[in-house]
Design a protein around this motif. Structure first.
Motif, PDB file in Angstrom:
ATOM      1  N   ARG A 115      -9.825  24.936 -21.910  1.00  0.00           N
ATOM      2  CA  ARG A 115     -11.036  24.554 -21.165  1.00  0.00           C
ATOM      3  C   ARG A 115     -12.208  25.351 -21.698  1.00  0.00           C
ATOM      4  NH1 ARG A 115     -12.899  22.460 -15.444  1.00  0.00           N
ATOM      5  NH2 ARG A 115     -12.079  20.666 -16.535  1.00  0.00           N
ATOM      6  N   VAL A 116     -13.258  24.631 -22.065  1.00  0.00           N
ATOM      7  CA  VAL A 116     -14.457  25.237 -22.635  1.00  0.00           C
ATOM      8  C   VAL A 116     -15.618  25.013 -21.674  1.00  0.00           C
ATOM      9  CG1 VAL A 116     -15.999  25.336 -24.629  1.00  0.00           C
ATOM     10  CG2 VAL A 116     -13.592  24.692 -24.942  1.00  0.00           C
ATOM     11  N   THR A 117     -16.339  26.074 -21.342  1.00  0.00           N
ATOM     12  CA  THR A 117     -17.507  25.981 -20.466  1.00  0.00           C
ATOM     13  C   THR A 117     -18.708  26.584 -21.179  1.00  0.00           C
ATOM     14  OG1 THR A 117     -16.093  26.258 -18.515  1.00  0.00           O
ATOM     15  CG2 THR A 117     -18.467  26.560 -18.197  1.00  0.00           C
ATOM     16  N   LEU A 118     -19.815  25.852 -21.182  1.00  0.00           N
ATOM     17  CA  LEU A 118     -21.060  26.367 -21.748  1.00  0.00           C
ATOM     18  C   LEU A 118     -21.740  27.223 -20.686  1.00  0.00           C
ATOM     19  CD1 LEU A 118     -23.073  26.337 -24.121  1.00  0.00           C
ATOM     20  CD2 LEU A 118     -24.153  24.368 -23.035  1.00  0.00           C
ATOM     21  N   LEU A 119     -21.886  28.521 -20.945  1.00  0.00           N
ATOM     22  CA  LEU A 119     -22.393  29.447 -19.937  1.00  0.00           C
ATOM     23  C   LEU A 119     -23.906  29.605 -19.955  1.00  0.00           C
ATOM     24  CD1 LEU A 119     -19.707  32.279 -20.212  1.00  0.00           C
ATOM     25  CD2 LEU A 119     -19.767  30.352 -18.624  1.00  0.00           C
ATOM     26  N   THR A 120     -24.537  29.446 -21.099  1.00  0.00           N
ATOM     27  CA  THR A 120     -25.979  29.662 -21.192  1.00  0.00           C
ATOM     28  C   THR A 120     -26.745  28.513 -20.555  1.00  0.00           C
ATOM     29  OG1 THR A 120     -25.742  28.824 -23.446  1.00  0.00           O
ATOM     30  CG2 THR A 120     -26.033  31.176 -23.197  1.00  0.00           C
ATOM     31  N   PRO A 121     -27.918  28.799 -19.982  1.00  0.00           N
ATOM     32  CA  PRO A 121     -28.702  27.725 -19.353  1.00  0.00           C
ATOM     33  C   PRO A 121     -29.083  26.617 -20.327  1.00  0.00           C
ATOM     34  CG  PRO A 121     -29.488  29.869 -18.623  1.00  0.00           C
ATOM     35  CD  PRO A 121     -28.508  30.136 -19.729  1.00  0.00           C
ATOM     36  N   VAL A 122     -29.374  26.969 -21.594  1.00  0.00           N
ATOM     37  CA  VAL A 122     -29.692  25.927 -22.559  1.00  0.00           C
ATOM     38  C   VAL A 122     -28.469  25.032 -22.722  1.00  0.00           C
ATOM     39  CG1 VAL A 122     -29.039  27.416 -24.493  1.00  0.00           C
ATOM     40  CG2 VAL A 122     -30.449  25.410 -24.909  1.00  0.00           C
ATOM     41  N   GLY A 123     -28.678  23.746 -22.539  1.00  0.00           N
ATOM     42  CA  GLY A 123     -27.575  22.793 -22.586  1.00  0.00           C
ATOM     43  C   GLY A 123     -27.076  22.384 -21.218  1.00  0.00           C
ATOM     44  N   GLY A 124     -27.398  23.168 -20.176  1.00  0.00           N
ATOM     45  CA  GLY A 124     -27.021  22.793 -18.822  1.00  0.00           C
ATOM     46  C   GLY A 124     -28.102  21.945 -18.167  1.00  0.00           C
ATOM     47  N   LEU A 125     -27.870  21.565 -16.939  1.00  0.00           N
ATOM     48  CA  LEU A 125     -28.814  20.764 -16.161  1.00  0.00           C
ATOM     49  C   LEU A 125     -29.081  21.469 -14.843  1.00  0.00           C
ATOM     50  CD1 LEU A 125     -27.211  17.241 -16.725  1.00  0.00           C
ATOM     51  CD2 LEU A 125     -29.337  18.057 -17.743  1.00  0.00           C
ATOM     52  N   ARG A 126     -30.335  21.497 -14.433  1.00  0.00           N
ATOM     53  CA  ARG A 126     -30.689  22.149 -13.164  1.00  0.00           C
ATOM     54  C   ARG A 126     -31.166  21.125 -12.151  1.00  0.00           C
ATOM     55  NH1 ARG A 126     -30.556  27.515 -12.842  1.00  0.00           N
ATOM     56  NH2 ARG A 126     -30.705  28.756 -14.756  1.00  0.00           N
ATOM     57  N   LEU A 127     -30.780  21.360 -10.894  1.00  0.00           N
ATOM     58  CA  LEU A 127     -31.236  20.500  -9.815  1.00  0.00           C
ATOM     59  C   LEU A 127     -32.696  20.825  -9.486  1.00  0.00           C
ATOM     60  CD1 LEU A 127     -28.072  20.297  -9.449  1.00  0.00           C
ATOM     61  CD2 LEU A 127     -28.557  19.941  -7.025  1.00  0.00           C
ATOM     62  N   VAL A 128     -33.516  19.797  -9.455  1.00  0.00           N
ATOM     63  CA  VAL A 128     -34.915  19.999  -9.066  1.00  0.00           C
ATOM     64  C   VAL A 128     -35.105  19.735  -7.577  1.00  0.00           C
ATOM     65  CG1 VAL A 128     -35.796  19.482 -11.361  1.00  0.00           C
ATOM     66  CG2 VAL A 128     -35.517  17.620  -9.715  1.00  0.00           C
ATOM     67  N   GLU A 129     -34.071  19.216  -6.940  1.00  0.00           N
ATOM     68  CA  GLU A 129     -34.061  19.036  -5.496  1.00  0.00           C
ATOM     69  C   GLU A 129     -32.674  19.413  -4.977  1.00  0.00           C
ATOM     70  OE1 GLU A 129     -35.037  15.076  -4.398  1.00  0.00           O
ATOM     71  OE2 GLU A 129     -36.876  15.013  -5.611  1.00  0.00           O
ATOM     72  N   GLY A 130     -32.608  19.920  -3.768  1.00  0.00           N
ATOM     73  CA  GLY A 130     -31.311  20.194  -3.162  1.00  0.00           C
ATOM     74  C   GLY A 130     -30.566  18.904  -2.862  1.00  0.00           C
ATOM     75  N   ALA A 131     -29.262  19.007  -2.705  1.00  0.00           N
ATOM     76  CA  ALA A 131     -28.436  17.834  -2.396  1.00  0.00           C
ATOM     77  C   ALA A 131     -27.468  18.177  -1.270  1.00  0.00           C
ATOM     78  CB  ALA A 131     -27.664  17.388  -3.639  1.00  0.00           C
ATOM     79  N   LYS A 132     -27.174  17.171  -0.445  1.00  0.00           N
ATOM     80  CA  LYS A 132     -26.299  17.369   0.715  1.00  0.00           C
ATOM     81  C   LYS A 132     -24.877  16.926   0.394  1.00  0.00           C
ATOM     82  CE  LYS A 132     -28.531  14.600   3.366  1.00  0.00           C
ATOM     83  NZ  LYS A 132     -29.436  14.043   2.334  1.00  0.00           N
ATOM     84  N   ALA A 133     -23.935  17.458   1.138  1.00  0.00           N
ATOM     85  CA  ALA A 133     -22.558  16.982   1.031  1.00  0.00           C
ATOM     86  C   ALA A 133     -22.534  15.486   1.344  1.00  0.00           C
ATOM     87  CB  ALA A 133     -21.657  17.738   2.001  1.00  0.00           C
ATOM     88  N   GLY A 134     -21.841  14.720   0.523  1.00  0.00           N
ATOM     89  CA  GLY A 134     -21.784  13.278   0.689  1.00  0.00           C
ATOM     90  C   GLY A 134     -22.753  12.511  -0.172  1.00  0.00           C
ATOM     91  N   ASP A 135     -23.731  13.207  -0.808  1.00  0.00           N
ATOM     92  CA  ASP A 135     -24.686  12.527  -1.684  1.00  0.00           C
ATOM     93  C   ASP A 135     -23.983  12.002  -2.928  1.00  0.00           C
ATOM     94  OD1 ASP A 135     -26.735  12.988   0.043  1.00  0.00           O
ATOM     95  OD2 ASP A 135     -27.754  14.500  -1.174  1.00  0.00           O
ATOM     96  N   TYR A 136     -24.469  10.842  -3.412  1.00  0.00           N
ATOM     97  CA  TYR A 136     -23.921  10.230  -4.616  1.00  0.00           C
ATOM     98  C   TYR A 136     -24.867  10.344  -5.809  1.00  0.00           C
ATOM     99  CZ  TYR A 136     -19.654   7.823  -3.074  1.00  0.00           C
ATOM    100  OH  TYR A 136     -18.379   7.532  -2.654  1.00  0.00           O
ATOM    101  N   ALA A 137     -25.991  11.041  -5.651  1.00  0.00           N
ATOM    102  CA  ALA A 137     -26.968  11.119  -6.729  1.00  0.00           C
ATOM    103  C   ALA A 137     -27.624  12.489  -6.737  1.00  0.00           C
ATOM    104  CB  ALA A 137     -28.016  10.021  -6.576  1.00  0.00           C
ATOM    105  N   LEU A 138     -28.081  12.907  -7.919  1.00  0.00           N
ATOM    106  CA  LEU A 138     -28.724  14.204  -8.092  1.00  0.00           C
ATOM    107  C   LEU A 138     -30.008  14.039  -8.888  1.00  0.00           C
ATOM    108  CD1 LEU A 138     -25.669  16.411  -9.168  1.00  0.00           C
ATOM    109  CD2 LEU A 138     -26.668  16.235  -6.881  1.00  0.00           C
ATOM    110  N   ALA A 139     -31.024  14.801  -8.492  1.00  0.00           N
ATOM    111  CA  ALA A 139     -32.267  14.867  -9.257  1.00  0.00           C
ATOM    112  C   ALA A 139     -32.172  16.084 -10.162  1.00  0.00           C
ATOM    113  CB  ALA A 139     -33.465  14.979  -8.325  1.00  0.00           C
TER     114      ALA A 139
END
Length: 247
Positions: A115-139
């Motif tokens: 299992r390989v995980t990219l740890l650095t922020p570059v290459g990751g994605l950040r949420l620009v809005e919070g999300a609730k349990a049960g949500d099917y979409a992310l900003a």
């Protein structure tokens, strides 16, 4: 008259680099050839199977063989399978990638999952809005990237969980998820891409740089195999990079 129930199964085979459809695949069901219907989007459909769990062996030219075990009633159809490029595949000449060789006590990790995980922020994605349990979409921050679709990610604050991005709603500018969130996520949460790579007989696996970290910055990976972890900081591939990871 007694009716014998039969089941269906389906796979969508995608290239792990481009996320494009993979054609010309061969799929064995419990080691046997069974009739299937293939579609242009990389979907392969089986029907009239016995109502029991089955093991599916998937192979295609230029890719590593993949194995999937599905229950008698698969929860998702089709099952999306990102096919891993085989070392030496012709397609590697057209992409940026890491060639990883894994060793344990000086010997190659033969046919093992890492299992390989990219740890650095570059290459990751950040949420620009919070999300609730049960949500099917992310900003998520950044522009829409096809390479992120069907890419498993784990939230930085919840490393044990995993999310799968399955689509992008252009109008709402949100990524859709395969499953609803089982816990809320705060604004600013980093989603780290993860990969499950299987080594070949010489301990080698290919990790394509799917446009996530093709920058002039160092990147850090976590590698986990046999309950052991190693971390490694490296430059991005240009166009390829050979790395040896010793457990």
């Amino acid at each position: 008259m007694r009716t014998i129930r039969r089941i269906s199964a389906a796979f969508q085979l995608l290239d792990s680099y481009s996320k494009g459809a993979v054609a010309g695949a061969s799929i064995l069901v419990d080691g046997c050839r069974m009739p299937f219907v293939s579609k242009g989007d990389g979907t392969y459909v089986f029907s009239d199977l016995p109502p029991t769990p089955h093991t599916y062996t998937i192979s295609a030219p230029g890719y590593c063989t993949a194995c999937r075990q599905l229950p008698a009633a698969p929860p998702y159809m089709p099952e999306v399978v990102l096919l891993q490029h085989a070392p030496g595949a012709p397609a590697l000449a057209r992409m940026a990638y890491f060639r990883l060789r894994f060793l344990a006590e000086g010997r190659p990790l033969h046919r093992q999952m890492v299992r390989v995980t990219l740890l650095t922020p570059v290459g990751g994605l950040r949420l620009v809005e919070g999300a609730k349990a049960g949500d099917y979409a992310l900003a998520l921050a950044g522009n829409y990237a096809v390479g992120m679709l069907f890419q498993p990610c784990c939230p930085q604050e919840a490393p044990g969980s995993e999310l799968l991005l399955t689509g992008y709603d252009q109008a709402a500018k949100r990524y859709t998820l395969q499953e609803p969130l089982d816990a809320p996520l705060k604004r600013g949460t980093l989603l780290r891409p993860v990969w499950d790579l299987e080594t070949d007989g010489d301990g080698v696996a290919i990790l394509p740089a799917v446009g996530l970290f093709l920058q002039r910055e160092e990147v850090e990976f976590s590698f986990v195999a046999n309950q052991q972890e190693q971390r490694l900081v490296t430059a991005p591939p240009s166009p390829s990079c050979n790395l040896t990871v010793t457990f």
